[in-house]
Design a protein around this motif. Structure first.
Motif, mmCIF file in Angstrom:
data_model
loop_
_atom_site.group_PDB
_atom_site.id
_atom_site.type_symbol
_atom_site.label_atom_id
_atom_site.label_comp_id
_atom_site.label_asym_id
_atom_site.label_seq_id
_atom_site.Cartn_x
_atom_site.Cartn_y
_atom_site.Cartn_z
ATOM 1 N N ARG A 29 0.831 -1.202 0.000
ATOM 2 C CA ARG A 29 0.000 0.000 0.000
ATOM 3 C C ARG A 29 0.868 1.255 0.000
ATOM 4 N NH1 ARG A 29 -1.167 3.169 3.892
ATOM 5 N NH2 ARG A 29 -0.442 1.711 5.496
ATOM 6 N N ARG A 30 1.896 1.250 0.846
ATOM 7 C CA ARG A 30 2.772 2.437 0.898
ATOM 8 C C ARG A 30 3.506 2.665 -0.417
ATOM 9 N NH1 ARG A 30 6.081 2.009 6.351
ATOM 10 N NH2 ARG A 30 4.722 0.444 7.208
ATOM 11 N N LEU A 88 2.500 1.721 -3.357
ATOM 12 C CA LEU A 88 1.533 2.184 -4.352
ATOM 13 C C LEU A 88 1.204 3.655 -4.156
ATOM 14 C CD1 LEU A 88 -0.298 1.374 -6.685
ATOM 15 C CD2 LEU A 88 -2.044 0.761 -5.019
ATOM 16 N N GLU A 89 1.031 4.067 -2.895
ATOM 17 C CA GLU A 89 0.729 5.469 -2.628
ATOM 18 C C GLU A 89 1.867 6.372 -3.071
ATOM 19 O OE1 GLU A 89 -0.065 5.673 1.497
ATOM 20 O OE2 GLU A 89 -2.107 4.839 1.343
ATOM 21 N N ARG A 90 3.100 5.966 -2.771
ATOM 22 C CA ARG A 90 4.240 6.800 -3.148
ATOM 23 C C ARG A 90 4.429 6.827 -4.660
ATOM 24 N NH1 ARG A 90 7.946 4.693 1.852
ATOM 25 N NH2 ARG A 90 7.058 6.066 3.400
ATOM 26 N N GLN A 122 2.032 6.499 -6.850
ATOM 27 C CA GLN A 122 0.968 7.345 -7.386
ATOM 28 C C GLN A 122 1.299 8.820 -7.186
ATOM 29 O OE1 GLN A 122 -2.480 5.918 -5.336
ATOM 30 N NE2 GLN A 122 -2.906 4.284 -6.825
ATOM 31 N N ARG A 123 1.864 9.153 -6.006
ATOM 32 C CA ARG A 123 2.234 10.538 -5.753
ATOM 33 C C ARG A 123 3.300 11.023 -6.740
ATOM 34 N NH1 ARG A 123 5.160 10.758 -0.846
ATOM 35 N NH2 ARG A 123 3.391 9.600 -0.032
#
Length: 204
Positions: free
Chosen positions: A180-181, A183-185, A187-188
């Motif tokens: 999850r982390r 993927l979030e990074r 995406q950012r």
């Protein structure tokens, strides 16, 4: 003169503290450490600039590719570990089944011995009642010891199975958290890159 001595002493203490602080900090790298520390390495080694009052981070493509490969390796290792834990669980379940069968056989043997306890014949040989009782109780005690051993092994196997399941659940949670982390990074970073592309197109 006292002021100079104090200044030198303070300078020495400050240098010692800085040196100690640097030694105690773990070295960040893409070659070792956790995924979190590798992301920290990416952020610390990223370039940055401000445009239109906003701060942007620029990450090297080879560092990003290396980090992605490391995340893939971690995911593969997690899957391998999960497969190993599943195999361990299956092995423990097989052991438990085998122990249950042995326990049932032991119970049947104990019942059979109890049914024949009034007989004075032992392996076709007539023996005295005292000798017969001694042999009988020896067998019963041996069977009880075996039963206790089987119960202990059963509980031990059950404990190991529960521990393996708990480790698997913890590993899956950690894997999902890292995924999850990451993927979030990612995406950012993708949004920042897209913003830059849009700005570049507008500036043309």
């Amino acid at each position: 003169m006292k002021g100079l001595s104090r200044l030198l002493l303070l300078t020495g203490l400050l240098a010692f503290q800085i040196s100690f602080g640097q030694d105690s900090e773990p070295e960040l790298s893409l070659e070792q450490g956790t995924i979190d520390s590798q992301f920290e390495f990416i952020f610390k080694n990223a370039g940055n600039y401000r445009a239109d009052g906003k701060r942007y981070e620029v990450v090297r493509a080879n560092n990003l590719e290396k980090l992605r490969n490391n995340v893939k390796d971690s995911m593969n290792a997690a899957r391998t570990k999960a497969a190993q834990l599943n195999a361990t669980i299956a092995g423990h379940e097989s052991t438990i089944t085998s122990l249950n069968q042995k326990l049932e056989e032991t119970t049947k043997s104990l019942a059979s011995v109890t049914e024949e306890k009034d007989s004075m014949s032992f392996i076709g040989i007539q023996v005295s009642k005292g000798t017969y009782n001694f042999i009988l109780w020896t067998i019963i005690l041996a069977l009880l010891l075996m039963l206790l051993l089987f119960i202990y092994r059963f509980r031990r196997s059950n404990y190991l199975t529960q521990e393996a399941k708990a480790n698997l659940a913890e590993l899956e949670t950690e894997y999902e958290d890292h995924r999850r982390r990451a993927l979030e990074r990612e995406q950012r970073i993708s949004r920042q890159l897209q913003d830059e592309i849009n700005k570049y197109k507008k500036s043309k």
